[in-house]
Scaffold this motif. Structure first.
Motif, PDB file in Angstrom:
ATOM      1  N   HIS A  62     -28.921 -50.689 136.998  1.00  0.00           N
ATOM      2  CA  HIS A  62     -29.887 -49.619 136.814  1.00  0.00           C
ATOM      3  C   HIS A  62     -29.367 -48.249 137.001  1.00  0.00           C
ATOM      4  N   THR A  90     -30.620 -41.665 139.078  1.00  0.00           N
ATOM      5  CA  THR A  90     -31.907 -40.676 138.689  1.00  0.00           C
ATOM      6  C   THR A  90     -31.141 -39.341 137.944  1.00  0.00           C
ATOM      7  N   GLN A 134     -48.940 -47.876 146.498  1.00  0.00           N
ATOM      8  CA  GLN A 134     -48.475 -46.710 145.728  1.00  0.00           C
ATOM      9  C   GLN A 134     -49.229 -45.555 145.428  1.00  0.00           C
ATOM     10  N   GLN A 136     -37.815 -48.744 148.032  1.00  0.00           N
ATOM     11  CA  GLN A 136     -38.270 -48.080 146.937  1.00  0.00           C
ATOM     12  C   GLN A 136     -37.187 -46.834 146.774  1.00  0.00           C
ATOM     13  N   LYS A 137     -36.243 -46.986 145.869  1.00  0.00           N
ATOM     14  CA  LYS A 137     -35.168 -46.047 145.445  1.00  0.00           C
ATOM     15  C   LYS A 137     -35.971 -44.830 144.919  1.00  0.00           C
ATOM     16  N   ASP A 166     -35.996 -44.155 141.404  1.00  0.00           N
ATOM     17  CA  ASP A 166     -35.564 -45.288 140.342  1.00  0.00           C
ATOM     18  C   ASP A 166     -36.522 -46.195 140.334  1.00  0.00           C
ATOM     19  N   ARG A 167     -36.546 -47.336 141.341  1.00  0.00           N
ATOM     20  CA  ARG A 167     -37.450 -48.436 141.093  1.00  0.00           C
ATOM     21  C   ARG A 167     -37.330 -48.937 142.516  1.00  0.00           C
ATOM     22  N   MET A 168     -38.115 -50.040 142.536  1.00  0.00           N
ATOM     23  CA  MET A 168     -38.474 -50.855 143.807  1.00  0.00           C
ATOM     24  C   MET A 168     -37.604 -52.101 143.877  1.00  0.00           C
ATOM     25  N   TYR A 169     -37.207 -52.323 145.100  1.00  0.00           N
ATOM     26  CA  TYR A 169     -36.308 -53.778 145.332  1.00  0.00           C
ATOM     27  C   TYR A 169     -37.153 -54.806 146.016  1.00  0.00           C
ATOM     28  N   ASP A 170     -37.586 -55.698 145.641  1.00  0.00           N
ATOM     29  CA  ASP A 170     -38.307 -56.888 146.570  1.00  0.00           C
ATOM     30  C   ASP A 170     -37.184 -57.614 147.566  1.00  0.00           C
ATOM     31  N   GLU A 191     -34.423 -59.377 145.616  1.00  0.00           N
ATOM     32  CA  GLU A 191     -33.337 -58.532 145.273  1.00  0.00           C
ATOM     33  C   GLU A 191     -32.471 -57.877 146.447  1.00  0.00           C
TER      34      GLU A 191
END
Length: 90
Positions: free
Chosen positions: A4, A7, A32, A67-68, A71-75, A78
């Protein structure tokens, strides 16, 4: 886990994972939305948040995400996969 971008200019992080990126742990179902930043339970580097989630009991871990920022979320799945990587500085 796919690569990924960071940012910054949507470029891949050098060396794979940007461990120093800012991140937060959130409850998985916090909704969110507009006040998302206020819902973070812990914040620090991505590496610190991986370590915190891995220190949780597995059931508790599944109720949270990282939550980066930008960027995105990692469950939990992950996060566990990242912690199992050979380059994880654990």
């Amino acid at each position: 886990m796919s690569d990924h971008p960071t940012t910054y200019n949507a470029e891949a992080a050098e060396g794979g994972v940007a461990w120093d990126d800012r991140a937060e742990i959130h409850r998985k179902d916090d909704g969110q939305g507009l006040l998302d930043a206020a819902k973070g339970l812990h914040d620090g580097s991505f590496l610190e948040m991986i370590r915190l989630m891995m220190a949780m009991e597995p059931e508790k871990r599944r109720a949270h995400v990282i939550q980066k920022l930008g960027d995105r979320m990692y469950d939990a799945g992950e996060v566990e996969a990242i912690a199992a990587r050979g380059d994880y500085p654990g």
